[in-house]
Design an enzyme around this catalytic site. Sequence first.
Site, PDB file in Angstrom:
ATOM      1  N   ASP A  32      16.219 -13.980 -20.032  1.00 60.91           N
ATOM      2  CA  ASP A  32      15.377 -13.574 -19.111  1.00 60.91           C
ATOM      3  C   ASP A  32      15.877 -12.582 -17.799  1.00 60.91           C
ATOM      4  O   ASP A  32      16.892 -12.868 -17.452  1.00 60.91           O
ATOM      5  CB  ASP A  32      14.495 -14.887 -18.482  1.00 60.91           C
ATOM      6  N   THR A  84       2.995  -8.273 -22.282  1.00 58.73           N
ATOM      7  CA  THR A  84       2.491  -6.855 -22.594  1.00 58.73           C
ATOM      8  C   THR A  84       1.336  -6.882 -21.552  1.00 58.73           C
ATOM      9  O   THR A  84       0.130  -6.956 -21.725  1.00 58.73           O
ATOM     10  CB  THR A  84       1.911  -6.554 -23.847  1.00 58.73           C
ATOM     11  N   THR A 119       1.951 -10.093 -27.979  1.00 62.81           N
ATOM     12  CA  THR A 119       0.522  -9.352 -28.174  1.00 62.81           C
ATOM     13  C   THR A 119       0.548  -7.925 -27.996  1.00 62.81           C
ATOM     14  O   THR A 119       0.907  -7.543 -26.780  1.00 62.81           O
ATOM     15  CB  THR A 119      -0.517 -10.030 -27.583  1.00 62.81           C
ATOM     16  N   LYS A 204      -4.046 -10.772 -34.427  1.00 57.95           N
ATOM     17  CA  LYS A 204      -4.174 -11.310 -33.099  1.00 57.95           C
ATOM     18  C   LYS A 204      -5.023 -10.712 -32.238  1.00 57.95           C
ATOM     19  O   LYS A 204      -5.755 -11.525 -31.614  1.00 57.95           O
ATOM     20  CB  LYS A 204      -2.563 -11.145 -32.615  1.00 57.95           C
ATOM     21  N   CYS A 258      -5.531 -13.354 -22.203  1.00 58.10           N
ATOM     22  CA  CYS A 258      -5.337 -12.989 -23.513  1.00 58.10           C
ATOM     23  C   CYS A 258      -6.836 -11.931 -23.867  1.00 58.10           C
ATOM     24  O   CYS A 258      -7.085 -10.845 -24.250  1.00 58.10           O
ATOM     25  CB  CYS A 258      -5.172 -14.124 -24.291  1.00 58.10           C
TER      26      CYS A 258
END
Length: 420
Positions: A32, A84, A119, A204, A258
């Site tokens: 990370d 994203t 995604t 997705k 999402c």
Amino acid sequence: MKEKICVLGLGYIGLPTAAMFASNGYDIVGVDVNKKVVDALNKGEIIIEEPYLDVMVRDVVKSGKLKAYVKPQVSDVYIIAVPTPINEDKTADMSFVIDATRSIVPIVKKGDIVILESTSPPKTIDDIIVPILKESKLNVEEDLYIAHSPERVIPGKILFELVENNRIVGGINEESSEKVKRLYQAFVKGDIYTTNATTAEMCKLTENTFRDVNIALANELAKICEEMGINVWDVIKFSNKHPRVNLHQPGPGVGGHCIAVDPWFIVEKFPQIANLINLSRNINDSMPEYVFNKSRKILGTLKDKKITILGVTYKPDVDDMRESPIIELVELFEEISGITISIYDPFVENYKYLEKDVYSACKDSDLLILGVNHKLFKEIDMNKVNDYMRCSNILDTRNFFENDQLSNLGFNYNLLGKGK
Ligand code: SAJ
């Protein structure tokens, strides 16, 4: 010998995935860019909230199976699970994916597997991942196995769903799909379906778009039913008695990272064709303002009034406030002069206007808005709320309360999607 796996991005998806592989005997390098995350992890601690994840992470760090770094380390498999986010102009910000992919270019070697979990807009594997990996001197299509395998877990049940959900793997070729499928079979009990990379990317996005479009339909019906003086919740309930109908629920808008975001990734690529998807996003985005206007209608004027909001998270029984439509509602109220806002949400610790106690939040209030249907709210003594409020107006955006019960207590009960 089990492959060594490097997971890039230790957030809501990367960390549980890393821990899951580690607890199945794989050696995991967790990467990370945030040093705080890395330092905490190497002490066996986590900085996100997710049931049971803390225990799992503590165990795999203790056993040495999961180690965190700020830079990727030579491994056999690289899993990219970075965010994203969405830009102001509703296009995907691919910079984290690009940086993560670029960071493995110097160490990737023949035979390695590269998986994108984030995604992403359609064609990300073909147009971003493969070209960047070509910066290594490898013959990418021949030497590497590359696939998109999107995560599909729901926050709050991540560890359960990682194991139980079906999974899609879309490779740049069949060998890639098969290799990646075999890898996930280490812990996935659901079925794993293989396809090509672009189809997997589109699946997705389609899943979340399906929900978004259906919620938009429910929200549009809510507005129409209000105009007609009928109750949308009854319309939905009775229509759903039809064997082939399954309407979603209206509400104050769509939050989370999402459903409110992914449909834009399709619109971005096909703005001329994606009309329904674009419109649905806009309908759902219009809901906080719709609730705001309904509040104004109830009170006549909002000036100098006190508004109390129950629940500020994006969905019930979680502490997650990302993209919550209630935040936008609060911002609309803030523009009114002389207004007082108070919020009660036992799941949230850091936000403005929060009151620790629901009754003090309701003190001298002119309107109580139910923003999120946390189960805990069932325990509120509405009789007492009535005593505390200055004017007993309620606006229920989730069909949470019982109309008759509240009306009997003397409330002026208003329901989103129900006309008077
Ligand atoms: N909502 C409505 N009406 C409904 C259903 C939901 O207004 O009928 C609202 C909720 O209040 C919330 C928002 O939609 O604000 C989204 O909540 P959610 O629980 O439906 O979904 P998420 O965003 O928490 O998780 C979704 C899931 N996708 C699907 O169910 C198709 C999850 O499986 C995905 O992994 C996740 O998105 C993701 O990461 O993409």
